[in-house]
Design a protein around this motif. Sequence first.
Motif, PDB file in Angstrom:
ATOM      1  N   PHE A 167      42.353  43.947  39.435  1.00  0.00           N
ATOM      2  CA  PHE A 167      41.570  45.179  39.244  1.00  0.00           C
ATOM      3  C   PHE A 167      40.456  45.323  40.276  1.00  0.00           C
ATOM      4  O   PHE A 167      39.326  45.681  39.941  1.00  0.00           O
ATOM      5  CB  PHE A 167      40.990  45.247  37.821  1.00  0.00           C
ATOM      6  CG  PHE A 167      42.044  45.440  36.757  1.00  0.00           C
ATOM      7  CD1 PHE A 167      42.620  46.693  36.539  1.00  0.00           C
ATOM      8  CD2 PHE A 167      42.481  44.369  35.989  1.00  0.00           C
ATOM      9  CE1 PHE A 167      43.599  46.865  35.564  1.00  0.00           C
ATOM     10  CE2 PHE A 167      43.461  44.533  35.015  1.00  0.00           C
ATOM     11  CZ  PHE A 167      44.023  45.787  34.795  1.00  0.00           C
ATOM     12  N   THR A 168      40.761  44.976  41.514  1.00  0.00           N
ATOM     13  CA  THR A 168      39.803  45.203  42.611  1.00  0.00           C
ATOM     14  C   THR A 168      40.552  45.956  43.720  1.00  0.00           C
ATOM     15  O   THR A 168      41.780  45.810  43.850  1.00  0.00           O
ATOM     16  CB  THR A 168      39.222  43.886  43.159  1.00  0.00           C
ATOM     17  OG1 THR A 168      40.306  43.024  43.497  1.00  0.00           O
ATOM     18  CG2 THR A 168      38.300  43.202  42.177  1.00  0.00           C
ATOM     19  N   PRO A 169      39.827  46.754  44.493  1.00  0.00           N
ATOM     20  CA  PRO A 169      40.530  47.689  45.380  1.00  0.00           C
ATOM     21  C   PRO A 169      41.278  47.056  46.554  1.00  0.00           C
ATOM     22  O   PRO A 169      42.419  47.435  46.839  1.00  0.00           O
ATOM     23  CB  PRO A 169      39.406  48.613  45.881  1.00  0.00           C
ATOM     24  CG  PRO A 169      38.132  47.904  45.604  1.00  0.00           C
ATOM     25  CD  PRO A 169      38.376  46.994  44.440  1.00  0.00           C
ATOM     26  N   VAL A 170      40.633  46.114  47.256  1.00  0.00           N
ATOM     27  CA  VAL A 170      41.322  45.523  48.413  1.00  0.00           C
ATOM     28  C   VAL A 170      42.609  44.828  47.938  1.00  0.00           C
ATOM     29  O   VAL A 170      43.695  44.993  48.513  1.00  0.00           O
ATOM     30  CB  VAL A 170      40.414  44.534  49.187  1.00  0.00           C
ATOM     31  CG1 VAL A 170      41.177  43.903  50.343  1.00  0.00           C
ATOM     32  CG2 VAL A 170      39.152  45.219  49.688  1.00  0.00           C
ATOM     33  N   CYS A 171      42.481  44.054  46.847  1.00  0.00           N
ATOM     34  CA  CYS A 171      43.638  43.323  46.315  1.00  0.00           C
ATOM     35  C   CYS A 171      44.743  44.291  45.897  1.00  0.00           C
ATOM     36  O   CYS A 171      45.932  44.021  46.092  1.00  0.00           O
ATOM     37  CB  CYS A 171      43.230  42.467  45.110  1.00  0.00           C
ATOM     38  SG  CYS A 171      41.929  41.286  45.497  1.00  0.00           S
ATOM     39  N   THR A 172      44.354  45.419  45.310  1.00  0.00           N
ATOM     40  CA  THR A 172      45.357  46.402  44.885  1.00  0.00           C
ATOM     41  C   THR A 172      46.115  46.939  46.097  1.00  0.00           C
ATOM     42  O   THR A 172      47.352  47.019  46.101  1.00  0.00           O
ATOM     43  CB  THR A 172      44.674  47.543  44.102  1.00  0.00           C
ATOM     44  OG1 THR A 172      44.041  46.967  42.955  1.00  0.00           O
ATOM     45  CG2 THR A 172      45.670  48.603  43.684  1.00  0.00           C
TER      46      THR A 172
HETATM   47  C1  BEZ Z   1      38.623  43.604  46.453  1.00  0.00           C
HETATM   48  O1  BEZ Z   1      39.780  43.214  46.335  1.00  0.00           O
HETATM   49  O2  BEZ Z   1      38.344  44.785  46.607  1.00  0.00           O
HETATM   50  C2  BEZ Z   1      37.503  42.611  46.394  1.00  0.00           C
HETATM   51  C3  BEZ Z   1      37.600  41.527  45.555  1.00  0.00           C
HETATM   52  C4  BEZ Z   1      36.560  40.626  45.511  1.00  0.00           C
HETATM   53  C5  BEZ Z   1      35.442  40.807  46.294  1.00  0.00           C
HETATM   54  C6  BEZ Z   1      35.377  41.880  47.170  1.00  0.00           C
HETATM   55  C7  BEZ Z   1      36.430  42.809  47.214  1.00  0.00           C
END
Ligand code: BEZ
Length: 238
Positions: A52-57
């Motif tokens: 549920f985080t944007p970069v990972c998505t």
């Molecule tokens: C992301 O996936 O958006 C993220 C996850 C952890 C820290 C910063 C960004």
Amino acid sequence: MMEEQVNQEVISMPRIGDPAPEFTAVTTQGEINYPSDYEGNWSILFSHPADFTPVCTSEFMTFATMESQFEALNCKLIGLSIDGLYSHIAWLRTIKEKIEYKGMKDIEVTFPLIEDISMDVAKKYGMIQPNEDSTKAVRAVFFVDPKGIIRAMIYYPLSLGRNFDELLRVVTALKAADEFSIATPADWRPGDDVIVPPAGSCGTAQDRMEGKEDMTCYDWFFCTKKLDEETVWKAIKK
Ligand code: BEZ
């Protein structure tokens, strides 16, 4: 395997050429034993900081969209974060049902995603890097060969989404290097010239410089030869 004591805790950092550390884990596709379940296949074991985080998505959608290209190279994908199984399931369902991003929609992630609440696996693989974040895995990528040996690894910080074309290029180049006993120069892609092994193993330095071998030499230590794209793909595709 390199081990370092940080704040009383032993942090392992596997290295290139080491056997991939063994573990059994619960995943979104059932239990896996790694790397033994993957013997005979290449695999990429990669971590992400949090569901549920944007970069990972954006990364999961991209990786899932490209999975068939990795599969064509006989390379399986396995994700990991220190979230629990129900978080993983809910996040992947949200991705499939709700997220449309850069033309990608209805994306089903079918490769296993490991739950690692205990951080046991993440710690074995040096995915927890406390000066970046002590409670989240960094974006680590391990390329493991069919014998379970770590052949390459890349670590990215939390803020930086990975380039998945590069991950595919790494598997492609490692397989080509194995098949043809060559090395690959900067930015190599199938069809580009490849680096021939050093003099002695393939003609003398003089033969090379005099053009007796089918090579182009830029100096005695730097020779390339042609390797056509079709031949490469034929050898490395499953
Ligand atoms: C992301 O996936 O958006 C993220 C996850 C952890 C820290 C910063 C960004």
